[in-house]
Write an enzyme that holds these catalytic residues in place. Structure first.
Site, short mmCIF file in Angstrom:
data_model
loop_
_atom_site.label_atom_id
_atom_site.label_comp_id
_atom_site.label_asym_id
_atom_site.label_seq_id
_atom_site.Cartn_x
_atom_site.Cartn_y
_atom_site.Cartn_z
N HIS A 54 -16.65 21.16 -19.60
CA HIS A 54 -16.94 20.75 -18.24
C HIS A 54 -15.69 21.14 -17.50
O HIS A 54 -15.89 21.20 -16.06
CB HIS A 54 -17.46 19.34 -17.84
CG HIS A 54 -18.97 19.25 -18.42
ND1 HIS A 54 -19.28 18.94 -19.74
CD2 HIS A 54 -19.98 19.27 -17.64
CE1 HIS A 54 -20.47 18.96 -19.98
NE2 HIS A 54 -20.89 19.22 -18.69
N TYR A 60 -17.70 19.78 -11.89
CA TYR A 60 -18.39 21.05 -11.35
C TYR A 60 -17.43 21.44 -10.17
O TYR A 60 -18.14 21.88 -8.87
CB TYR A 60 -19.72 21.06 -10.99
CG TYR A 60 -20.58 20.63 -12.30
CD1 TYR A 60 -20.50 21.22 -13.63
CD2 TYR A 60 -21.26 19.62 -12.37
CE1 TYR A 60 -20.90 21.15 -14.48
CE2 TYR A 60 -22.09 19.31 -13.56
CZ TYR A 60 -21.91 20.09 -14.71
OH TYR A 60 -22.79 19.71 -15.73
#
Ligand code: ZN
Length: 432
Positions: free
Chosen positions: A73, A138
């Site tokens: 991630h 993100y």
């Protein structure tokens, strides 16, 4: 070689953490996840046809525990500020209790970290700037024409708001997070939270575009169920958000408000994945999603690309009437309201063009194709040179290695590099 590095690591690039590259003063700077999930940066000088790097630009706390699995991630997003310093944000997946209290969501692992190059236009040396939330996931940069930098991200793990932080001093300080999408317990349903996957980019002038889909975040039997597609836009002159029709929104946007005001597509029982959004020259937004069969997905129940455009009155489009690659990441360039080019990754990286507003697409130029290799791509490089539009990572399935060859792709295919410089890993391999 046709790759510039061979030390991309695992799921090294994505359209999500973006932009992963920027073209600035004749040089394209690119970032990706390298060994131990740390961020790496390389640079290509177009006029001199010369590469520098890759350099390790920072240290993630992800990827350091043997046997813990690869998180993937914390991929870096990159921006070049108005003074030429290069910034990366990386390493986040919700943060940890040791980082403090997350008032806008929950935590998981990793730490969102900001680094800046020590000198302008020089990727060889980096410094940490401790000036953003550690809880972000993100990470996405949006740089405006006036030099303001907006950092968008999800403020934690699944049950967290999407926010932005704004910098008006080239990333040296950031204002506190502002929530734009709200995560909360679903109204009348105690078994799940409303959650979101979102993607933000610069539009024309002072606009910031956002596209997102809805995550049905179950409290028990959690899965990755996501549905629908949405779009909204912020004017940075007053930081007010509107839908495509120009109607004002109340932020942070809730599920009910999104369904009423910003929904592009109701996918019903079908699941969806977020795509990207761009404006056409007339100022109308275009968005993509991937839509597929309900989960649990059986092998062979793929997600197909769906494309929508705002006509000025309504959203038109859907899954095109042309067979296209499935489960492919994509981004787009829009020549006119009816002419769009989708760049799709997958078993090759190729353009698909439509001249009828997305009803049909025909395959155009192939930027790269290799036997047994699957390509992940980034979204479009910021201010891209035509020779360097996206970064791609090639997963050679026969090699069974976690390392990926990294490509910089444009209208003339991959930008080449001498073999000795392109090989950082060489014949070493890390088995999958
Ligand atoms: Zn969830």
């Amino acid at each position: 070689m046709d790759y510039f590095a061979d030390n991309g690591y695992s799921n090294t690039v994505s359209t999500m953490q973006h932009p992963a590259g920027e073209h600035y003063e004749g040089v394209t700077y690119v970032a990706y996840q390298g060994p131990l999930e740390d961020p790496y940066v390389a640079a290509y000088d177009h006029a001199a046809d010369q590469w520098t790097g890759p350099f390790k630009a920072g240290e993630s706390i992800l990827g350091k525990t043997p046997g813990a699995g690869i998180d993937n991630h914390g991929k870096p997003a990159l921006v070049v500020d108005a003074q030429g310093y290069i910034h990366l944000v990386f390493g986040g997946h919700g943060g940890l209790p040791s980082h403090g209290t997350n008032t806008l969501g929950n935590m998981h692992k990793g730490r969102q970290i900001h680094v800046v190059s020590s000198r302008p236009e020089d990727i060889s040396s980096w410094e940490v700037l401790d000036n953003i939330s550690p809880f972000g996931t993100y990470n996405q940069f949006v740089k405006m024409d006036n030099g303001d930098i907006y950092l968008f991200y999800r403020h934690g793990a699944h049950r967290s708001n999407w926010v932005y932080q704004r910098s008006t001093d080239n990333g040296r300080t950031f204002a506190p997070p502002v929530s734009v999408l709200e995560t909360r317990r679903h109204a009348g349903k105690p078994d799940h939270d409303d959650s979101w996957y979102a993607w933000f980019t610069k539009g024309a002038g002072g606009l910031i575009l956002g596209t997102y889909n809805y995550h049905y975040c179950r409290l028990s039997d959690h899965n990755s169920e996501r549905r629908n597609g949405y779009y909204m836009v912020m004017d940075t002159a007053d930081h007010a958000w509107h839908n495509a029709a120009g109607e004002p929104l109340v932020v942070p946007v809730t599920k009910a408000h999104a369904d009423e005001m910003t929904r592009v597509v109701d996918t019903g029982e079908q699941w969806s994945l977020r795509g990207t959004t761009r404006l056409d020259p007339a100022g109308n937004p275009h968005v993509t999603f991937k839509i597929g069969a309900p989960r649990p997905l059986k092998k062979g129940s793929p997600k197909r690309i769906a494309y929508f455009r705002w006509t000025g009155q309504k959203w038109a489009g859907g899954i095109p009437g042309t067979p296209m690659p499935e489960d492919a990441d994509s981004d787009m360039l829009i020549a006119s309201p009816m002419e769009v080019g989708l760049l799709l990754g997958g078993n090759e990286v190729a353009w698909w063009h439509s001249a009828d507003g997305g009803e049909h697409f025909t395959k155009g130029e192939i930027l790269i194709r290799r036997e047994n290799t699957r390509f992940a791509i980034t979204s479009m490089i910021r201010n891209a040179h035509p020779d360097a539009r996206v970064i791609a990572a090639g997963n050679d399935r026969a090699a069974k290695s976690l390392y990926r060859k990294m490509y910089l792709l444009g209208d003339r295919g991959p930008i080449k590099r001498p073999r000795t410089d392109a090989r950082q890993i060489g014949d070493q391999s890390v088995a999958e």
